[in-house]
Motif scaffolding. Sequence first.
Motif, mmCIF file in Angstrom:
data_model
loop_
_atom_site.group_PDB
_atom_site.id
_atom_site.type_symbol
_atom_site.label_atom_id
_atom_site.label_comp_id
_atom_site.label_asym_id
_atom_site.label_seq_id
_atom_site.Cartn_x
_atom_site.Cartn_y
_atom_site.Cartn_z
ATOM 1 N N HIS A 34 0.823 -1.215 0.000
ATOM 2 C CA HIS A 34 0.000 0.000 0.000
ATOM 3 C C HIS A 34 0.860 1.269 0.000
ATOM 4 O O HIS A 34 0.470 2.278 -0.619
ATOM 5 C CB HIS A 34 -0.938 -0.010 1.203
ATOM 6 C CG HIS A 34 -2.128 -0.896 1.021
ATOM 7 N ND1 HIS A 34 -3.211 -0.537 0.244
ATOM 8 C CD2 HIS A 34 -2.409 -2.135 1.500
ATOM 9 C CE1 HIS A 34 -4.103 -1.509 0.252
ATOM 10 N NE2 HIS A 34 -3.639 -2.493 1.014
ATOM 11 N N GLU A 45 -6.489 -5.594 3.622
ATOM 12 C CA GLU A 45 -7.417 -4.544 4.057
ATOM 13 C C GLU A 45 -6.953 -3.903 5.358
ATOM 14 O O GLU A 45 -7.135 -2.696 5.565
ATOM 15 C CB GLU A 45 -8.848 -5.085 4.192
ATOM 16 C CG GLU A 45 -9.063 -6.151 5.233
ATOM 17 C CD GLU A 45 -10.522 -6.575 5.340
ATOM 18 O OE1 GLU A 45 -11.408 -5.850 4.819
ATOM 19 O OE2 GLU A 45 -10.793 -7.645 5.943
ATOM 20 N N VAL A 46 -6.320 -4.685 6.228
ATOM 21 C CA VAL A 46 -5.828 -4.134 7.490
ATOM 22 C C VAL A 46 -4.643 -3.210 7.237
ATOM 23 O O VAL A 46 -4.552 -2.128 7.830
ATOM 24 C CB VAL A 46 -5.433 -5.269 8.457
ATOM 25 C CG1 VAL A 46 -4.870 -4.702 9.750
ATOM 26 C CG2 VAL A 46 -6.633 -6.163 8.757
ATOM 27 N N ARG A 84 -3.906 4.455 4.921
ATOM 28 C CA ARG A 84 -4.847 5.562 4.759
ATOM 29 C C ARG A 84 -4.787 6.504 5.953
ATOM 30 O O ARG A 84 -4.836 7.732 5.800
ATOM 31 C CB ARG A 84 -6.275 5.035 4.574
ATOM 32 C CG ARG A 84 -6.547 4.436 3.225
ATOM 33 C CD ARG A 84 -8.035 4.331 2.930
ATOM 34 N NE ARG A 84 -8.746 3.522 3.917
ATOM 35 C CZ ARG A 84 -8.851 2.205 3.871
ATOM 36 N NH1 ARG A 84 -8.272 1.530 2.896
ATOM 37 N NH2 ARG A 84 -9.533 1.556 4.792
ATOM 38 N N VAL A 85 -4.696 5.940 7.150
ATOM 39 C CA VAL A 85 -4.587 6.777 8.347
ATOM 40 C C VAL A 85 -3.333 7.639 8.275
ATOM 41 O O VAL A 85 -3.370 8.850 8.545
ATOM 42 C CB VAL A 85 -4.568 5.895 9.623
ATOM 43 C CG1 VAL A 85 -4.163 6.714 10.842
ATOM 44 C CG2 VAL A 85 -5.936 5.262 9.848
ATOM 45 N N TYR A 99 -4.350 3.456 17.513
ATOM 46 C CA TYR A 99 -5.330 3.333 16.436
ATOM 47 C C TYR A 99 -5.703 1.860 16.296
ATOM 48 O O TYR A 99 -4.833 0.989 16.291
ATOM 49 C CB TYR A 99 -4.744 3.853 15.124
ATOM 50 C CG TYR A 99 -4.579 5.359 15.080
ATOM 51 C CD1 TYR A 99 -5.534 6.165 14.473
ATOM 52 C CD2 TYR A 99 -3.465 5.969 15.652
ATOM 53 C CE1 TYR A 99 -5.395 7.544 14.428
ATOM 54 C CE2 TYR A 99 -3.312 7.352 15.621
ATOM 55 C CZ TYR A 99 -4.284 8.132 15.008
ATOM 56 O OH TYR A 99 -4.137 9.502 14.976
ATOM 57 N N TYR A 138 -0.669 0.788 16.449
ATOM 58 C CA TYR A 138 -1.733 0.313 15.561
ATOM 59 C C TYR A 138 -2.050 -1.134 15.906
ATOM 60 O O TYR A 138 -1.165 -1.999 15.888
ATOM 61 C CB TYR A 138 -1.305 0.417 14.098
ATOM 62 C CG TYR A 138 -2.356 -0.039 13.106
ATOM 63 C CD1 TYR A 138 -3.590 0.609 13.029
ATOM 64 C CD2 TYR A 138 -2.112 -1.096 12.234
ATOM 65 C CE1 TYR A 138 -4.552 0.202 12.105
ATOM 66 C CE2 TYR A 138 -3.066 -1.512 11.305
ATOM 67 C CZ TYR A 138 -4.285 -0.852 11.242
ATOM 68 O OH TYR A 138 -5.245 -1.256 10.334
ATOM 69 N N TYR A 162 -12.325 1.337 11.996
ATOM 70 C CA TYR A 162 -12.394 1.711 10.582
ATOM 71 C C TYR A 162 -13.086 0.665 9.708
ATOM 72 O O TYR A 162 -13.549 0.996 8.616
ATOM 73 C CB TYR A 162 -10.974 1.939 10.042
ATOM 74 C CG TYR A 162 -10.260 3.100 10.690
ATOM 75 C CD1 TYR A 162 -10.314 4.370 10.120
ATOM 76 C CD2 TYR A 162 -9.552 2.933 11.875
ATOM 77 C CE1 TYR A 162 -9.661 5.444 10.714
ATOM 78 C CE2 TYR A 162 -8.897 4.003 12.467
ATOM 79 C CZ TYR A 162 -8.957 5.248 11.884
ATOM 80 O OH TYR A 162 -8.320 6.315 12.483
ATOM 81 N N LEU A 163 -13.148 -0.587 10.177
ATOM 82 C CA LEU A 163 -13.762 -1.649 9.399
ATOM 83 C C LEU A 163 -14.889 -2.288 10.191
ATOM 84 O O LEU A 163 -14.853 -2.315 11.425
ATOM 85 C CB LEU A 163 -12.713 -2.721 9.050
ATOM 86 C CG LEU A 163 -11.568 -2.301 8.134
ATOM 87 C CD1 LEU A 163 -10.589 -3.462 7.972
ATOM 88 C CD2 LEU A 163 -12.073 -1.843 6.779
ATOM 89 N N ARG A 178 -9.677 -11.247 9.170
ATOM 90 C CA ARG A 178 -9.551 -10.255 8.098
ATOM 91 C C ARG A 178 -8.326 -10.546 7.238
ATOM 92 O O ARG A 178 -7.350 -11.163 7.669
ATOM 93 C CB ARG A 178 -9.424 -8.846 8.679
ATOM 94 C CG ARG A 178 -10.692 -8.315 9.317
ATOM 95 C CD ARG A 178 -10.588 -6.808 9.504
ATOM 96 N NE ARG A 178 -11.803 -6.255 10.059
ATOM 97 C CZ ARG A 178 -11.980 -5.945 11.336
ATOM 98 N NH1 ARG A 178 -10.999 -6.152 12.192
ATOM 99 N NH2 ARG A 178 -13.110 -5.435 11.760
ATOM 100 N N VAL A 218 -7.909 -1.051 14.113
ATOM 101 C CA VAL A 218 -8.544 -1.317 12.822
ATOM 102 C C VAL A 218 -10.056 -1.439 12.968
ATOM 103 O O VAL A 218 -10.807 -1.116 12.029
ATOM 104 C CB VAL A 218 -7.943 -2.591 12.176
ATOM 105 C CG1 VAL A 218 -8.336 -3.832 12.965
ATOM 106 C CG2 VAL A 218 -8.352 -2.709 10.724
ATOM 107 N N VAL A 250 -5.874 0.117 5.773
ATOM 108 C CA VAL A 250 -6.390 1.063 6.760
ATOM 109 C C VAL A 250 -5.255 1.863 7.370
ATOM 110 O O VAL A 250 -5.325 3.090 7.484
ATOM 111 C CB VAL A 250 -7.175 0.322 7.867
ATOM 112 C CG1 VAL A 250 -7.425 1.256 9.048
ATOM 113 C CG2 VAL A 250 -8.490 -0.203 7.336
#
Length: 246
Positions: free
Chosen positions: A20, A216-217, A223-224, A236, A175, A241-242, A212, A238, A220
Amino acid sequence: MIKAIVTGGSKGLGAAIVSHLIDRDIDVTDVSRSGNEAMKGNKHYHHEQADMTSLSDSLRFLRTWVEEQKDLTRLYLIQNAGTVQPMETVGHMDPSAIETAITLNYTAPVAWANLAFKLADEYGFELVIVNITSGAADKPNHGWSVYGSTKAALNLFTETAALEQGDQGHTIISYSPSIMDTGMQEEIRSTDASSFAAIETFQAYKEQGKLRKPDEVGGVLVRVLMEEELVNGKLYHVNDYLPSTK
């Protein structure tokens, strides 16, 4: 130039974070034993080997890496490397496994953060550190005395370092990725019930599709980092957010 270091970036959550970040055109150095085969050849991906169980070796690597950067303006240091071993009850653990876990899960991330803060001041770049934690830090779990306690200690270190920095210094956050379909989960599911009492619960997570995907984790987290104004010292999660998998 904005760059990133991800420890343990060859597989699982680390590999997803690397992917990502690269999608955002950020140069990423994956510090791991094997490297990420899927990313090799990408101009933004770089693999380096460093023994994270040896403080002298790994800290030497970090200093050398920073000294070699000519245009670094911001560094994202994602401290993802860690181990769930030893999954065993107190009185039955291998002392060398205890030592390795404490080094990987706590000592190394603390020492790296300490040096990274110093180097950021010396070389004048913005520093953002992410310490990957776990829900195991919040409560005792049968068979996870070392894993849970090292993650709890890392959480408190993160909060303390952020307190010292305030709003004017470097940023350090935690996180929590919750439960994911990774190699670590395979380790957990293969453990004997006498060593880890919640084995059936974790087997059920897999059977019922409650794990998950790392992609996707990791998405997130990136993106944060890229899109939110970070709160220094914040944990933070996950799950904020999900949708819940429970």
